[in-house]
Write a protein that holds these residues in place. Sequence first.
Motif, PDB file in Angstrom:
ATOM      1  N   MET A   1       1.240  -0.982  -0.222  1.00  0.00           N
ATOM      2  CA  MET A   1       0.113   0.759  -0.314  1.00  0.00           C
ATOM      3  C   MET A   1       0.809   1.073   0.179  1.00  0.00           C
ATOM      4  N   GLN A   2       0.324   1.830  -0.523  1.00  0.00           N
ATOM      5  CA  GLN A   2       1.574   3.511  -0.360  1.00  0.00           C
ATOM      6  C   GLN A   2       0.383   4.442  -0.678  1.00  0.00           C
ATOM      7  N   ILE A   3       0.423   5.527   0.143  1.00  0.00           N
ATOM      8  CA  ILE A   3      -0.082   7.228   0.126  1.00  0.00           C
ATOM      9  C   ILE A   3       0.408   7.415  -0.398  1.00  0.00           C
ATOM     10  N   ILE A   4      -0.954   8.540  -1.142  1.00  0.00           N
ATOM     11  CA  ILE A   4      -0.576   9.879  -2.684  1.00  0.00           C
ATOM     12  C   ILE A   4      -1.572  10.481  -2.452  1.00  0.00           C
ATOM     13  N   ASP A   5      -0.876  12.118  -2.686  1.00  0.00           N
ATOM     14  CA  ASP A   5      -1.803  12.989  -2.618  1.00  0.00           C
ATOM     15  C   ASP A   5      -2.946  12.845  -4.542  1.00  0.00           C
ATOM     16  N   LEU A   6      -3.970  13.080  -3.221  1.00  0.00           N
ATOM     17  CA  LEU A   6      -5.067  12.975  -4.526  1.00  0.00           C
ATOM     18  C   LEU A   6      -5.010  13.117  -5.723  1.00  0.00           C
ATOM     19  N   SER A   7      -4.347  14.312  -5.967  1.00  0.00           N
ATOM     20  CA  SER A   7      -4.016  15.087  -7.412  1.00  0.00           C
ATOM     21  C   SER A   7      -3.116  14.236  -8.305  1.00  0.00           C
ATOM     22  N   GLU A   8      -2.441  13.180  -7.626  1.00  0.00           N
ATOM     23  CA  GLU A   8      -2.187  11.533  -8.423  1.00  0.00           C
ATOM     24  C   GLU A   8      -2.763  11.302  -9.165  1.00  0.00           C
ATOM     25  N   MET A   9      -3.919  10.955  -8.181  1.00  0.00           N
ATOM     26  CA  MET A   9      -5.064   9.917  -9.040  1.00  0.00           C
ATOM     27  C   MET A   9      -6.059  11.111  -9.021  1.00  0.00           C
ATOM     28  N   PRO A  10      -6.775  11.723  -9.496  1.00  0.00           N
ATOM     29  CA  PRO A  10      -8.089  12.048  -9.589  1.00  0.00           C
ATOM     30  C   PRO A  10      -9.293  11.487 -10.501  1.00  0.00           C
ATOM     31  N   GLN A  11      -8.887  10.813 -10.506  1.00  0.00           N
ATOM     32  CA  GLN A  11      -9.803   9.188 -11.167  1.00  0.00           C
ATOM     33  C   GLN A  11     -10.527   9.159  -9.596  1.00  0.00           C
ATOM     34  N   ALA A  12      -9.886   8.832  -8.812  1.00  0.00           N
ATOM     35  CA  ALA A  12     -10.577   8.929  -7.946  1.00  0.00           C
ATOM     36  C   ALA A  12     -12.028   9.451  -6.894  1.00  0.00           C
ATOM     37  N   ILE A  13     -11.787  10.597  -7.276  1.00  0.00           N
ATOM     38  CA  ILE A  13     -12.669  11.504  -6.893  1.00  0.00           C
ATOM     39  C   ILE A  13     -13.984  11.141  -6.087  1.00  0.00           C
ATOM     40  N   GLU A  14     -14.542  10.486  -7.920  1.00  0.00           N
ATOM     41  CA  GLU A  14     -15.765  10.026  -8.097  1.00  0.00           C
ATOM     42  C   GLU A  14     -16.212   9.177  -6.506  1.00  0.00           C
ATOM     43  N   LEU A  16     -14.223   8.257  -4.270  1.00  0.00           N
ATOM     44  CA  LEU A  16     -13.881   8.675  -2.958  1.00  0.00           C
ATOM     45  C   LEU A  16     -15.669   9.644  -2.449  1.00  0.00           C
ATOM     46  N   ALA A  17     -16.103  10.251  -2.826  1.00  0.00           N
ATOM     47  CA  ALA A  17     -17.485  11.374  -3.130  1.00  0.00           C
ATOM     48  C   ALA A  17     -18.053  10.125  -2.899  1.00  0.00           C
ATOM     49  N   ARG A  18     -18.520   9.385  -3.706  1.00  0.00           N
ATOM     50  CA  ARG A  18     -19.856   8.132  -3.329  1.00  0.00           C
ATOM     51  C   ARG A  18     -19.342   7.506  -2.178  1.00  0.00           C
ATOM     52  N   TRP A  19     -18.028   7.208  -1.246  1.00  0.00           N
ATOM     53  CA  TRP A  19     -18.020   6.509  -0.098  1.00  0.00           C
ATOM     54  C   TRP A  19     -18.067   7.621   1.124  1.00  0.00           C
ATOM     55  N   HIS A  20     -16.981   8.702   0.931  1.00  0.00           N
ATOM     56  CA  HIS A  20     -18.148   9.900   2.084  1.00  0.00           C
ATOM     57  C   HIS A  20     -19.714  10.279   1.313  1.00  0.00           C
ATOM     58  N   TYR A  21     -19.573  10.231   0.629  1.00  0.00           N
ATOM     59  CA  TYR A  21     -21.432  11.314   1.396  1.00  0.00           C
ATOM     60  C   TYR A  21     -22.478  10.033   1.517  1.00  0.00           C
ATOM     61  N   SER A  22     -22.394   8.462   1.919  1.00  0.00           N
ATOM     62  CA  SER A  22     -23.152   7.223   1.623  1.00  0.00           C
ATOM     63  C   SER A  22     -22.555   6.884   3.065  1.00  0.00           C
ATOM     64  N   GLU A  23     -21.431   7.675   3.245  1.00  0.00           N
ATOM     65  CA  GLU A  23     -21.596   7.798   5.138  1.00  0.00           C
ATOM     66  C   GLU A  23     -21.708   8.279   6.195  1.00  0.00           C
ATOM     67  N   TRP A  24     -21.673   9.768   5.382  1.00  0.00           N
ATOM     68  CA  TRP A  24     -21.673  10.848   6.377  1.00  0.00           C
ATOM     69  C   TRP A  24     -22.511  11.750   5.560  1.00  0.00           C
ATOM     70  N   GLN A  25     -23.143  11.792   5.000  1.00  0.00           N
ATOM     71  CA  GLN A  25     -24.757  12.387   4.187  1.00  0.00           C
ATOM     72  C   GLN A  25     -25.689  13.437   5.103  1.00  0.00           C
ATOM     73  N   HIS A  26     -25.639  12.147   6.685  1.00  0.00           N
ATOM     74  CA  HIS A  26     -26.807  12.712   7.755  1.00  0.00           C
ATOM     75  C   HIS A  26     -26.405  13.594   8.425  1.00  0.00           C
ATOM     76  N   LEU A  27     -24.717  13.880   8.184  1.00  0.00           N
ATOM     77  CA  LEU A  27     -23.691  15.279   9.225  1.00  0.00           C
ATOM     78  C   LEU A  27     -23.725  16.180   8.551  1.00  0.00           C
ATOM     79  N   TYR A  28     -23.916  15.842   6.779  1.00  0.00           N
ATOM     80  CA  TYR A  28     -24.102  17.591   5.954  1.00  0.00           C
ATOM     81  C   TYR A  28     -25.485  17.480   5.123  1.00  0.00           C
ATOM     82  N   PRO A  29     -26.889  18.100   6.064  1.00  0.00           N
ATOM     83  CA  PRO A  29     -28.119  18.014   5.740  1.00  0.00           C
ATOM     84  C   PRO A  29     -27.879  19.089   4.336  1.00  0.00           C
TER      85      PRO A  29
END
Length: 157
Positions: A1-14, A16-29
């Motif tokens: 496993m490696q840890i990189i800046d998101l700018s090195e793999m921008p195709q991950a945004i969609e 990540l956004a899906r994961w984050h939205y599913s996990e925390w949408q209730h805190l950001y109505p």
Amino acid sequence: MQIIDLSEMPQAIETLARWHYSEWQHLYPGETQGDFEKDLRASMAANVIPSTFIAVENGNVIGSISLLERDMDISESWTPWLANLFVHQDYRQQGVGKQLIEHLTRFCSVNSINHLYLFTPDSRTYYQTRGWALLRHQVYKGERVDIMVRELSTADK
């Protein structure tokens, strides 16, 4: 496993956004998955804050962590905040979250950030074992959360 800046793999945004939205949408109505994507894109600028780092294994994103100016709508002006710590369920309990936190704290120390805040509804013990201290309990967006702080030192570099 490696840890990189998101700018090195921008195709991950969609993803990540899906994961984050599913996990925390209730805190950001009122926010949409598109808003989560927009925030992630903003973290790819050349600024220290905001920043997002991703854990990658075999070319696949498996987790994330962000450094944000603010992560809560509260009156205190505490900044910056650890946010978006997320590990895909297939990779949990393997130290990925711990490595993401360590990466972010080193990044902060190198950039002369002396402390970090976070809030969590259910992971206080997890963070306490990693050097975080409880500041207070608070009801936020209808959910009881713990607001925590971690003082960073040269040892975190």
